[in-house]
Design a protein around this motif. Structure first.
Motif, PDB file in Angstrom:
ATOM      1  N   VAL A 359       0.718  -1.307  -0.268  1.00 18.60           N
ATOM      2  CA  VAL A 359       0.158  -0.069  -0.245  1.00 18.60           C
ATOM      3  C   VAL A 359       0.705   1.055   0.089  1.00 18.60           C
ATOM      4  O   VAL A 359       1.927   1.701   0.788  1.00 18.60           O
ATOM      5  N   LEU A 362      -3.183   6.402   1.117  1.00 15.35           N
ATOM      6  CA  LEU A 362      -4.929   6.221   1.302  1.00 15.35           C
ATOM      7  C   LEU A 362      -5.814   7.314   1.364  1.00 15.35           C
ATOM      8  O   LEU A 362      -5.138   8.512   1.188  1.00 15.35           O
ATOM      9  N   LEU A 412      -6.810   2.027   0.363  1.00 16.25           N
ATOM     10  CA  LEU A 412      -5.690   1.792   0.578  1.00 16.25           C
ATOM     11  C   LEU A 412      -5.303   0.825  -1.044  1.00 16.25           C
ATOM     12  O   LEU A 412      -4.968   0.334  -1.045  1.00 16.25           O
ATOM     13  N   ALA A 444      -1.831  -2.157   8.125  1.00 19.86           N
ATOM     14  CA  ALA A 444      -2.276  -1.091   7.266  1.00 19.86           C
ATOM     15  C   ALA A 444      -4.445  -0.908   7.510  1.00 19.86           C
ATOM     16  O   ALA A 444      -4.993  -0.112   7.629  1.00 19.86           O
TER      17      ALA A 444
END
Length: 465
Positions: A359, A362, A412, A444
């Motif tokens: 990831v 965001l 994500l 995450a």
């Protein structure tokens, strides 16, 4: 996996930040920081994907393996200690793949690596033979002169470009989804496409297509990238190129599958839920490790990490192993319909369905007044190498039917630079997955889900689509 976007401008509603929206508490931030740093997710996601791909393997919706996958998911949720585990059924047309063979008949006979597209008709008792006519894109086919493809096999040659965020897929996949309809309208007897792929391996990529109700169904298949190049080279000799397709495939009756749901029940507002998940089904060519065993493992592992905390979050966290994503978000649409009356209680949703890359960002589609809470979540995620981006992105495919009913979403964003090298092929296998990368993703998702569930305020609503 189906890479989808919505009208993001309408999802991220404008408005000033509100001072009356309470920030996340220091206790919540501390717990989330521990979730990020204590390595409670280490190896869990990889172990789940290894188990799924080894013990179940490919699990196309409607098959016996799909039934075993549902049982596997239910057992794993229970073994991980989720407070409530259940399945929710839905039905859909059952598509079956049998044998599939292709070859060049002339001017230079040799075999082709082909696979039927999901939903395609077969060629019947007699293989289909015909001359191919090449088009660079679906748009070029649509602009063809009348009669240009009558009685011939259309060949769409468009390449899929490689991007970190996978946007090249969206630019080329329309040829797969709508190519057979457009070819049939113009009198073609079959369709082949260059695989929706960014690699040079000789693995054809399958994927779903559909016929418009007013056209005659014609067989539709993909050839691998090297085979597409081969056909283009043959056409460059200036002679007609004839191929043979022998495809056994059909849509036959109705099948039933299930969404498998594991809940972590909230301590104060159990009827409000934060949804995370991945889709349980896969295509039948590989073992579905990247698409989407990884997403199932990542989000199950995130839930398991939350369960290890001393206190449940304020709201419930719901992890869903979605059924039959590949053939049109069938399970997700069924869930959205079945839970339409509770959709106002769905506070936020996120899905992992883009392979196993780390990831890097965001993003979210929330009422803009709630950005300060997202910024706090982003600050906890930052040490994982995750940036906060206020623009771009979109919900995961199975989240879309819920977003269309007003649920805010988070993304994500994963590095998908090589995702379409393996997507929907026999090469989608466990060896492509790095366990440490899954750990980063699971951490995450644990942070995101926990803090969204623990926040005093929700994230508003998004406009109905």
């Amino acid at each position: 996996m189906r890479l989808c976007t919505l009208a993001l401008a309408s999802l991220c509603m404008a408005g000033p930040a509100r001072a009356d929206i309470p920030p996340l508490s220091e206790v919540a931030i501390s717990t989330a920081t521990a979730l990020r740093d204590e390595h409670s997710t280490a190896g869990v996601a990889y172990g789940l994907v290894e188990s799924l791909t080894t013990e179940v393997g490919p699990r196309m919706a409607g098959t016996e393996a799909d039934v075993r996958a549902v049982a596997w998911a239910r057992a794993k949720f229970e073994a991980l200690g989720f407070d409530s585990v259940r399945v929710e059924p839905f039905s859909f047309p059952y598509w079956r793949r049998g044998h599939e063979r292709g070859e060049v008949l002339s001017p230079f006979p040799q075999p082709l690596a082909v696979t039927a597209l999901g939903g395609s008709e077969g060629t019947g008792d007699t293989p289909l033979e015909g001359e191919i006519v090449a088009f660079d894109s679906l748009a070029e086919l649509q602009a063809a002169e009348p009669g240009a493809v009558e009685g011939k096999i259309v060949f769409i040659t468009q390449r899929t470009q490689r991007f970190k965020d996978g946007r090249g897929y969206g630019l080329s996949v329309i040829g797969r989804s709508s190519g057979a309809t457009e070819a049939s309208k113009r009198g073609a007897v079959g369709l082949i496409i260059r695989s929706i792929s960014t690699n040079s391996d000789r693995f054809p990529h399958t994927g779903m297509m559909r016929y418009a109700p007013d056209v005659k169904p014609i067989p539709a298949a993909a050839v691998s990238n090297p085979d597409a190049d081969l056909l283009i080279n043959m056409l460059g000799r200036g002679e007609p190129v004839r191929i043979r397709l022998d495809i056994d495939a059909e849509t036959r009756g109705e099948a039933v599958s299930y969404n498998v749901i594991g809940d972590i029940v909230g301590r104060e507002r159990p009827d409000e839920v934060v949804v995370i998940g991945g889709h349980l089904d896969s295509w039948d060519l590989g073992t579905g490790a990247l698409d989407d065993g990884a997403g199932v493992g990542i989000t199950m592992a995130a839930g398991a990490a939350i369960l290890k905390q001393e206190q449940r979050p304020r709201r419930s966290v719901r992890v869903i192993a979605w059924g039959n994503e590949e053939q049109g978000l069938i399970g997700a649409r069924a869930y959205a319909e079945a839970h339409a009356g509770q959709m106002s209680k769905h506070v936020l949703g996120a899905e992992s369905d883009f392979g196993a890359g780390r990831v890097y960002a965001l993003r979210a589609g929330v009422d803009a007044r709630y950005w300060p809470v997202l910024e706090q979540i982003a600050a906890v995620l930052a040490p994982l190498g995750i940036a906060f981006e206020r623009e771009g992105g979109g919900p995961g495919p199975d989240v879309i039917p819920l977003v269309q009913r007003g649920m805010p979403w988070a993304q994500l964003a994963q590095d998908g630079s090589d995702y379409f090298d393996y997507h929907h092929t026999a090469n989608d296998t466990l060896d492509k997955i790095d366990s440490e990368a899954l750990d980063q993703q699971a951490a995450a998702y644990a942070v995101l889900a926990f803090l969204a569930a623990e926040a005093e305020a929700d994230f508003g609503r998004v406009p109905a689509q």
